[in-house]
Design a protein around this motif. Structure first.
Motif, mmCIF file in Angstrom:
data_model
loop_
_atom_site.group_PDB
_atom_site.id
_atom_site.type_symbol
_atom_site.label_atom_id
_atom_site.label_comp_id
_atom_site.label_asym_id
_atom_site.label_seq_id
_atom_site.Cartn_x
_atom_site.Cartn_y
_atom_site.Cartn_z
ATOM 1 N N SER A 156 6.992 12.178 21.038
ATOM 2 C CA SER A 156 7.450 10.908 21.608
ATOM 3 C C SER A 156 6.304 10.056 22.118
ATOM 4 N N HIS A 157 5.139 10.665 22.342
ATOM 5 C CA HIS A 157 3.993 9.903 22.822
ATOM 6 C C HIS A 157 3.199 9.259 21.683
ATOM 7 N N LEU A 158 3.573 9.560 20.467
ATOM 8 C CA LEU A 158 2.891 8.962 19.320
ATOM 9 C C LEU A 158 3.454 7.572 19.049
ATOM 10 N N GLU A 159 2.587 6.646 18.781
ATOM 11 C CA GLU A 159 3.023 5.288 18.462
ATOM 12 C C GLU A 159 3.461 5.204 17.002
ATOM 13 N N PRO A 160 4.582 4.553 16.737
ATOM 14 C CA PRO A 160 5.028 4.416 15.342
ATOM 15 C C PRO A 160 3.986 3.737 14.461
ATOM 16 N N ARG A 161 3.265 2.796 15.044
ATOM 17 C CA ARG A 161 2.246 2.101 14.252
ATOM 18 C C ARG A 161 1.149 3.062 13.831
ATOM 19 N N GLN A 162 0.775 3.968 14.715
ATOM 20 C CA GLN A 162 -0.262 4.937 14.392
ATOM 21 C C GLN A 162 0.195 5.861 13.264
ATOM 22 N N ILE A 163 1.442 6.289 13.323
ATOM 23 C CA ILE A 163 1.975 7.155 12.265
ATOM 24 C C ILE A 163 2.023 6.407 10.941
ATOM 25 N N LYS A 164 2.455 5.141 11.000
ATOM 26 C CA LYS A 164 2.538 4.341 9.783
ATOM 27 C C LYS A 164 1.162 4.138 9.164
ATOM 28 N N LEU A 165 0.159 3.864 9.971
ATOM 29 C CA LEU A 165 -1.191 3.678 9.444
ATOM 30 C C LEU A 165 -1.723 4.961 8.813
ATOM 31 N N CYS A 166 -1.449 6.071 9.450
ATOM 32 C CA CYS A 166 -1.890 7.348 8.894
ATOM 33 C C CYS A 166 -1.239 7.602 7.544
ATOM 34 N N ALA A 167 0.068 7.338 7.438
ATOM 35 C CA ALA A 167 0.774 7.523 6.165
ATOM 36 C C ALA A 167 0.260 6.563 5.104
ATOM 37 N N THR A 168 -0.050 5.340 5.498
ATOM 38 C CA THR A 168 -0.561 4.361 4.546
ATOM 39 C C THR A 168 -1.914 4.793 3.997
ATOM 40 N N CYS A 169 -2.788 5.278 4.873
ATOM 41 C CA CYS A 169 -4.100 5.749 4.401
ATOM 42 C C CYS A 169 -3.949 6.928 3.456
ATOM 43 N N PHE A 170 -2.983 7.787 3.717
ATOM 44 C CA PHE A 170 -2.757 8.909 2.811
ATOM 45 C C PHE A 170 -2.277 8.415 1.446
ATOM 46 N N ASP A 171 -1.373 7.413 1.445
ATOM 47 C CA ASP A 171 -0.909 6.843 0.177
ATOM 48 C C ASP A 171 -2.064 6.207 -0.589
ATOM 49 N N ALA B 171 0.820 -1.210 0.000
ATOM 50 C CA ALA B 171 0.000 0.000 0.000
ATOM 51 C C ALA B 171 0.853 1.258 0.000
ATOM 52 N N GLY B 172 2.054 1.175 0.515
ATOM 53 C CA GLY B 172 2.904 2.353 0.577
ATOM 54 C C GLY B 172 3.801 2.532 -0.618
ATOM 55 N N LEU B 173 3.608 1.750 -1.644
ATOM 56 C CA LEU B 173 4.501 1.833 -2.800
ATOM 57 C C LEU B 173 4.354 3.143 -3.546
ATOM 58 N N MET B 174 3.200 3.803 -3.398
ATOM 59 C CA MET B 174 3.038 5.088 -4.048
ATOM 60 C C MET B 174 4.044 6.107 -3.524
ATOM 61 N N SER B 175 4.612 5.833 -2.354
ATOM 62 C CA SER B 175 5.594 6.757 -1.805
ATOM 63 C C SER B 175 6.955 6.588 -2.459
ATOM 64 N N GLN B 176 7.165 5.536 -3.246
ATOM 65 C CA GLN B 176 8.459 5.304 -3.859
ATOM 66 C C GLN B 176 8.646 6.186 -5.083
ATOM 67 N N CYS B 177 9.889 6.279 -5.502
ATOM 68 C CA CYS B 177 10.250 7.197 -6.583
ATOM 69 C C CYS B 177 10.314 6.433 -7.899
ATOM 70 N N GLY C 102 7.131 17.026 10.833
ATOM 71 C CA GLY C 102 8.219 16.219 10.274
ATOM 72 C C GLY C 102 8.347 14.855 10.897
ATOM 73 N N LEU C 103 7.238 14.201 11.158
ATOM 74 C CA LEU C 103 7.266 12.877 11.769
ATOM 75 C C LEU C 103 7.790 11.839 10.780
ATOM 76 N N PRO C 104 8.296 10.715 11.275
ATOM 77 C CA PRO C 104 8.744 9.650 10.359
ATOM 78 C C PRO C 104 7.602 9.163 9.475
ATOM 79 N N ASP C 105 7.922 8.848 8.232
ATOM 80 C CA ASP C 105 6.980 8.306 7.249
ATOM 81 C C ASP C 105 5.926 9.318 6.809
ATOM 82 N N THR C 106 6.074 10.575 7.182
ATOM 83 C CA THR C 106 5.073 11.573 6.775
ATOM 84 C C THR C 106 5.654 12.584 5.788
#
Length: 1469
Positions: free
Chosen positions: A1226-1241, A1164-1170, A1306-1310
């Protein structure tokens, strides 16, 4: 003595009966000379009176005195050599009481002293493997004085600590040898020495290195040797004293393993002055040396006798011919009654008392003496040390190789040198046809007079030793050690019995044959002697690229960016000079890589000759199977253990991927060689598996799952189709009949994995007990006269194959099938690792380029500051830039060092692994696998191939023959009405243009071959074909240009046709295979060359793909197929021509992606690739045609697309708001950030698909006939989602503030979350919906729908076209990515909507005043409530009701069932 002479007399009489009696006394004078030549003067008889029985008396004399003579000689020689080996005891049978040593005579690892989890492998207990974080074990003997040594040969190169410790040392899973006060160790993995403290020492070690550990207890020093070269004194103050004795000890990390030699074998690299901890059996070695010399002399005498054939009378000749008529000569065997090679009974009745029987021929005399010599050898050859130090060198000398300083046989040495000069071409044929070879004579004597078990141990010791020597790291590029080791094995295999034994019990048991097929990379020092100067691909500057650090400083005003920007002229001149010098360096580097290829050519050739001897099919008889037959049976079990279990459960492969890669390469070369010499069909036919083999049971395919599921289910489901092709009497079909369950049960007797699967071999590798339980031994079955198959006889298989040779066709099929399983199960992993190595090198080169660019900028800035050196501000900036320049120079040196090492490794890859020959063979392998699959899957293709009598064969004028691929532009018929649940759905409705009457697999019954039987193809055939394709076009390319493969373009078109037709084939039910197919199709859509191949695919396959792509997104994995469809649009959409996201290109550049991004994983995140744009107008037109011709399917697709788009954006927006509430990152879960980025992709991909759909057929939204009367609903939903995105991203009150904060955090994966990515698809949809070329009625409907949408906001549209540069976003800031025409079109759309909105506001539409709010729909508050449910009467607007009815038939107010809907007047509601 009489008791001893009785059996001796019987043996002599047996030999007389075999070799005949002495015809005269003329030869009796030569008996003394023969004995003298064999034994010397000690055994020559002085009494010559009884010349009649002279030979018999000599046999008795030698039997009585040989052992005594040997005892006297060995005692004398051991005493004479005592001064050279003072620490070796005279009596090796006694306890080893050498001074300075304590412990038992036999030294092994002491299992009772082990800490952590480890395993001792083998019966010798000298091979150990770690199974925990850190495991430690010590030996059973210790030393307290003197000079001692032991060796270890490394199996891996990781963290291991090798050294010495005392009995008082306490170890744990965290501490090992060297971590305590009285223990000392060396670790080549970390290049350090350890004694509580640690310091650098030694060299980095490699797998196969021999590490010698030498301790001098007299001086208190400890020194290490690597492959015979001293690493220097590691410790000079080893603690000594009362009660301190040191044991050899090793500590190993997880999965590390080594093989220790405490003296039970001769050291590979002995060190003068140091004694082994286990004493060498000197007396046994002397005894064996004397006996082997006597045996050599006896072989010379036997060769003389064989050259002179005794005359026979006519009567005897006739009697012998009649007696032996119909009998086949077999090798003589005395001591075994159960061997395959046992002799038949003598045809003569022997009278042991007759005078004639007492006469002995010269040959019988020599054989009798040979038996006595071999019997004396038997006890000493029980020692592996004696075998390795005496017998193995004797084998080498006979074969013409130097060993132990002895001169080799002159004739054999000449033959070896001549073979080496010819690169060993034809060596297998020469050795197999060589008459009366000396080594065969020696092996014959050993096989005749030794017990089979004893000889088997001897041969095993020889092969194990050669394997250890073969595994050494090459000391130069000649590979002499490896070549000579393989030559010795080939020489041993000249003897048929030896060859059969090695294949049966050695090469697939303790030592696998693939160890001898590996080509190990030398260390860096050897490679540097070949590679004059390392080279790597240097990237060039990228347009739009700026240094992030400099850009930040410029933004803050610390520096002025424009002052030091190099001008265009300087850039071009420097670039041209760099290109010229780099081209010369690249040419030199490639030339050096070719030298590596030439250096390994002899080794690769002798490896293939070694395999050809294992695949010899000419030595089978009616009593003995051929070597090829035995090899294939063992090879099947090898594939089961190393590949099939890995597919089913977990990684249990015994070998590294590098060994599997080399094994696959050599086997493939050998198979191609055999195929070219004896092709099954046309000489130019490429090796492939006929499609009929998938269904007729000729091969069992290791009982893996088929594409359609488990085999019993397929046979029951498609039984009639099988009968139509194979006939009802076929054994394969009948094998399922007895357990056929009418209730639909599964035949466990066949589907069980244990059926047809042999037990796991006991090899030096730890395998889970679960895997062992899965393989039960099977009962033997009688030999078969037809091709063996497990499934044809209910999964049972004999443990050993039947006698005779194997059919060539069956052998080729087994080998090809095994090669596919081997590549998929193990070899592909090595190719992926090498690809990662190359990609890492490209990443390092990118980093170095960036550093050099920064250095240039900083240097020029320093020059610009030279005029401000007197000011305080100038001095501060100068110091700052000097510090930056120093750090950049240091970083540059680090990256250059890493790139030099990487370039050395890549030189080996280019020269030895990814060679042109390997590429060519893989291309043929890929073409054959693809050809088999296409014939099995598509009757049209099969019919075309059969009609034109062509095969997919690189080198011909075309893949399909003289005609171009366009000749298969078959008529397309939609199959959307077929059920995807049944495997036969594709065959149930014949497609137009398909020729189902042509049998593509030589079906002599004339029955048609249904496409449904494609479900019988094993899964690994498809996976291996796809992996071969990826290897050629992604992994090896561009290192080895794929364009040099003959007819590559036609081959890749054929693969694209298979992918288009089968990536969503309902006959394929295995999820893993379906995923592999869609992933490969997606990777095809990332590159222009493969995209053009998709465009050349026949219309039938193209429409199959398009039909699947535009199928509704419910109940299927839609993310990947949506990504594939968007790839066809990439380059055509609004601002959609970039490779890197435009907002990131300034920082990261717009470079080509690495193969890791291109390759095989589509998620699902392949749209982020170049990925670069490569749109396809042909596929776009095909999609447009399909949408126009299928209104019902088009409406369903668009509705599902809108549903998924709404879900993805809603999920993204919800998670974004939740994250916005958390202030601390630091209180944000990496999984939550990853899911948010995936939904955006996902949102972006779906929005681009919507843009493409509207562009292809915009009238879907306005014309009832185009959308199955669902145009109003589709238009409303489209406007709703587009305006929702605009209002929530662009309007402050709608959520844009949260979106802006997310960007700034500037969070990771965003990093790809940006206004451009979110709004560009929306702008594209608006432009396509309101294209001025469309009819005015359409434009009016679209405009009204948009401005009537409650979420419509003009300020959101104006946000996209802000002219103020201070605003956070505007498409005008990306004029390099958005064209002027696109901006003008967007301006026109906004202007049109503004005008319509203003007109609507003036007209007083519903919702514009509070007095009319009661008339609005209570769901959307945008349209009047003009439609009511019946019978409940609740009302809403028609679009909301129609959208609701797509998913539910109940009122959304009272949940009552809905019978119908009716229109109402809003005023009466």
């Amino acid at each position: 003595m009489a008791n001893c002479r009785g059996p001796q007399l019987v043996m002599m009489n047996v030999l007389r009966s075999m070799f005949g009696g002495c015809s005269s006394s003329a030869e009796k004078g030569e008996v003394h000379d023969t004995v003298r030549r064999v034994f010397g003067n000690e055994l020559v008889l002085k009494d010559n009176t009884d010349k009649q029985n002279q030979r018999a008396k000599y046999v008795t004399h030698i039997q009585e005195n040989l052992s005594k003579i040997l005892d006297s000689k060995t005692v004398q020689k051991s005493k004479s050599t005592k001064k050279h080996a003072p620490v070796t005891p005279d009596n090796t049978d006694a306890i080893d009481e050498r001074p300075g040593r304590l412990g038992p005579k036999l030294v092994v690892f002491d299992a009772l002293t082990g800490t952590g989890r480890l395993v001792l492998v083998g019966d010798e207990r000298v091979s150990v493997q770690g199974l925990s974080n850190f495991a430690t074990i010590r030996a059973t003997a210790c030393v307290y004085a003197g000079k001692w040594i032991y060796e270890v040969q490394l199996g891996t190169k990781g963290i291991m600590q090798i050294g010495w410790c005392t009995s008082s040392c306490q170890f744990s899973v965290d501490t090992g040898v060297g971590d305590t006060a009285h223990s000392y160790a060396y670790d080549g993995g970390r290049i350090r020495r350890w004694n509580v403290a640690t310091s650098p020492y030694g060299q980095a070690w490699l797998p196969g290195d021999v590490i010698g550990s030498c301790i001098d207890m007299d001086k208190g020093t400890l020194e290490y040797y690597r492959n015979g070269q001293s690493l220097g004194v590691a410790f000079s103050q080893v603690t000594r004293g009362s009660g301190l004795a040191y044991f050899p000890a090793v500590s190993l990390a997880m999965q590390e393993h080594l093989y220790a030699n405490f003296g039970h074998l001769p050291f590979i690299f002995p060190v003068e002055g140091y004694a082994p901890i286990q004493a060498a059996p000197i007396r046994e070695c002397l005894r064996a040396n004397i006996l082997l010399k006597s045996l050599d002399a006896l072989i010379d005498e036997l060769e003389k006798v064989s050259d002179v054939k005794p005359s026979v009378t006519a009567k005897n000749s006739k009697a012998k011919s009649e007696t032996s008529k119909g009998e086949e000569e077999i090798p003589l065997r005395i001591d075994s009654t159960t061997s395959y090679y046992s002799p038949k009974g003598s045809p003569y009745n022997i009278d042991t008392q007759s005078v004639e029987a007492k006469k002995m021929s010269n040959r019988a005399f020599l054989m009798s003496i040979s038996r006595l010599v071999v019997e004396e050898l038997r006890p000493v050859l029980k020692s592996s040390y004696v075998v390795v130090s005496e017998l193995l060198p004797r084998f080498k000398e006979i074969l013409g190789l130097k060993a132990k300083g002895q001169r080799p046989d002159a004739i054999s040495a000449e033959f070896y040198q001549k073979s080496r000069d010819q690169n060993f071409r034809g060596l297998a044929h020469k050795m197999l046809t060589q008459p009366k070879s000396r080594i065969s004579c020696l092996l014959n004597l050993l096989w005749i007079f030794l017990e089979e078990a004893a000889l088997c141990d001897i041969l095993e010791h020889c092969v194990v030793r050669e394997c250890l020597l073969y595994d050494l790291v090459p000391l130069d590029m000649n590979f002499n050690q490896q070549i000579e080791g393989l030559y010795v094995l080939c020489g041993l295999m000249q003897h048929r019995e030896t060859r059969h034994y090695l294949v049966k019990y050695v090469f697939f048991n303790k030592i696998t044959f693939d160890n001898f097929l590996n080509v190990k990379c030398p260390d860096d020092n050897v490679l540097r002697s070949v590679i004059r100067k390392p080279w790597w691909q240097r990237p060039t500057s990228v347009q739009g690229e700026t240094d992030p650090m400099i850009a930040e400083m410029a933004e803050k005003g610390t520096i002025q960016q424009a002052t030091f920007a190099p001008n265009t002229t300087e850039k071009m001149s420097k670039l041209q000079s760099t290109i010229d010098s780099d081209s010369k360096l690249e040419a030199q580097y490639r030339d050096d890589c070719n030298k590596i290829t030439q250096s390994i050519a002899p080794l690769e050739r002798i490896q293939m000759e070694f395999l050809l001897m294992l695949l010899d099919n000419s030595d089978g008889t009616n009593m003995v199977p051929s070597t090829r037959k035995i090899f294939l049976e063992k090879f099947r079990r090898y594939i089961m253990d190393n590949c099939i279990l890995d597919m089913r459960l977990f990684s249990v492969s015994r070998n590294s991927p590098a060994i599997s890669w080399c094994c696959h390469a050599r086997l493939l070369t050998a198979v191609m060689h055999l195929w070219n010499e004896n092709p099954l069909e046309h000489p130019q036919t490429i090796p492939h598996i006929p499609a009929k083999t998938f269904i007729d049971g000729e091969l069992d395919f290791y009982n893996v799952d088929r594409l359609g599921g488990v085999l019993p289910f397929l046979v029951r489901t498609l039984r009639q189709d099988l009968i139509n092709v194979l006939g009802e009497d076929n054994m394969f079909i009948q094998s399922f009949e007895p357990n056929y369950n009418r209730a639909g049960g599964i035949d466990t007797g066949v589907s069980d994995m244990a059926a047809g699967s042999p037990g796991l071999a006991t090899l030096p590798q730890v395998i889970s007990s679960i895997a062992r339980f899965m393989h039960q031994p099977m009962p033997p079955i009688p030999n078969r006269t037809i091709g063996e198959t497990a499934l044809a006889l209910k999964g049972t298989r004999s443990m050993m194959p039947g006698a005779g040779p194997i059919d060539d066709r069956n052998a080729y099929l087994r080998l090809l099938d095994g090669l596919l399983a081997l590549y998929h199960g193990a070899a592909i992993k090595h190719s992926e690792r090498l690809c990662e190595l190359r990609d890492n090198q490209l990443d390092l080169a990118d980093c170095l380029h960036d550093i050099e660019h920064r250095i240039l900028i900083v240097t020029q800035e320093l020059q610009a500051l030279s005029g401000l050196a007197d000011t305080e501000e100038g001095q501060t900036k100068t110091e700052l830039f000097k510090v930056m320049l120093k750090e950049l120079d240091r970083s540059k040196s680090v990256y250059e060092e890493k790139l030099d090492a990487s370039a050395l490794q890549m030189s080996w890859v280019i020269g030895a692994v990814w060679t042109k020959q390997r590429q060519t063979e893989l291309a043929r392998h890929f073409a054959g696998a693809l050809h088999s699959l296409r014939i099995a899957s598509d009757t049209d293709y099969a019919g075309h191939v059969q009609t034109s009598s062509k095969e997919i064969l690189p080198g011909k004028s075309s893949i399909l023959g003289a005609q171009s691929y366009a000749s298969l532009q078959l008529e397309y018929t939609s199959s959307s009405n077929q059920s995807p649940q049944t495997p036969t759905s594709r065959a149930a409705t014949p497609r137009a243009g398909s020729n189902t009457q042509i049998d593509p697999i030589n079906n002599t019954t004339g029955q048609e071959y249904p496409e449904s039987l494609f479900a019988f193809v094993p899964e690994y055939h498809v996976d291996a074909m796809l992996e071969l394709c990826n290897t050629l076009r992604l992994y090896m390319h561009p290192t080895i240009n794929v364009q040099q493969i003959p007819e590559w373009e036609e081959l890749i078109v054929s693969c694209a046709a298979f992918l288009c037709a089968e990536f969503a084939d309902p006959r394929i039910v295995l999820a893993s295979t379906r995923e592999s197919l869609v992933q490969t199709l997606a990777s095809f859509a990332t590159q222009p060359q493969t995209m053009r191949a998709i465009e050349r695919v026949p219309l039938k396959q193209q429409m199959c793909m398009i039909e699947e792509l535009v199928r509704p997104y419910q109940n299927r994995a839609w993310a990947q197929s949506n990504w594939v469809m968007v790839r066809f649009w990439h380059g055509t959409g609004f601002g959609y021509r970039h490779r890197q996201w435009p907002h990131l290109a300034a920082s990261f550049g717009d470079r080509e992606p690495t193969v890791n991004n291109l390759g095989a994983k589509v998620d699902a995140g392949l749209m982020s690739q170049c990925f670069g744009p490569c749109p396809s107008e042909i596929i776009e037109s095909r999609i447009a045609d399909y949408l126009r011709e299928h209104p019902k399917e088009s409406a369903a697709f668009l509705n599902s697309l809108l549903s998924q788009l709404n879900w993805a954006f809603s999920e993204f927006f919800t998670m974004m708001q939740e994250m916005d509430r958390v202030e601390d990152d630091s209180h944000l879960e990496p999984r939550q950030i990853k899911l948010c980025a995936t939904c955006f992709d996902l949102y972006h991909g779906l929005a681009r698909a919507l843009e493409m759909t509207i562009a292809m057929y915009a009238e879907l939204l306005t014309k009832p006939s185009a959308s199955n009367n669902q145009n109003d609903l589709l238009l409303g939903r489209t406007c709703q989602i587009l305006m929702a995105v605009v209002s929530r991203v662009c309007v402050p009150g709608g959520g844009s503030t949260s979106f802006q904060r997310l960007i700034n955090r500037g969070l990771p994966d965003t990093d790809r979350m940006h206004y451009y990515v979110a709004l560009a698809p929306v702008a594209g949809c608006l432009i396509r919906m309101l294209d001025p070329k469309l009819p005015e009625e359409h434009l009016s409907n679209i405009t009204n729908a948009l401005v009537s949408e409650p979420l419509f906001r003009l300020d959101g549209l104006d946000f996209m076209l802000e002219k103020d540069k201070k605003k956070p976003f505007s498409f005008y800031k990306f004029q390099g990515d958005v064209t002027v025409e696109e901006l003008a079109a967007l301006e026109a759309v906004v202007a049109r909507l503004r005008g319509a909105y203003d007109a609507k506001a003036l007209s007083g539409s519903p919702g514009s005043s509070g007095t009319q709010s009661d008339l609005l729909c209570t769901i959307c508050y945008a349209r009047p409530a003009d439609t009511a449910f019946a019978p409940c009467g609740h009302h809403s607007c028609r679009p909301c009701i129609m959208q609701h009815l797509l998913n539910s038939k109940q009122c959304f107010f009272c949940k009552a069932d809905i019978d119908s809907v009716r229109e109402i007047e809003p005023a009466n509601s």
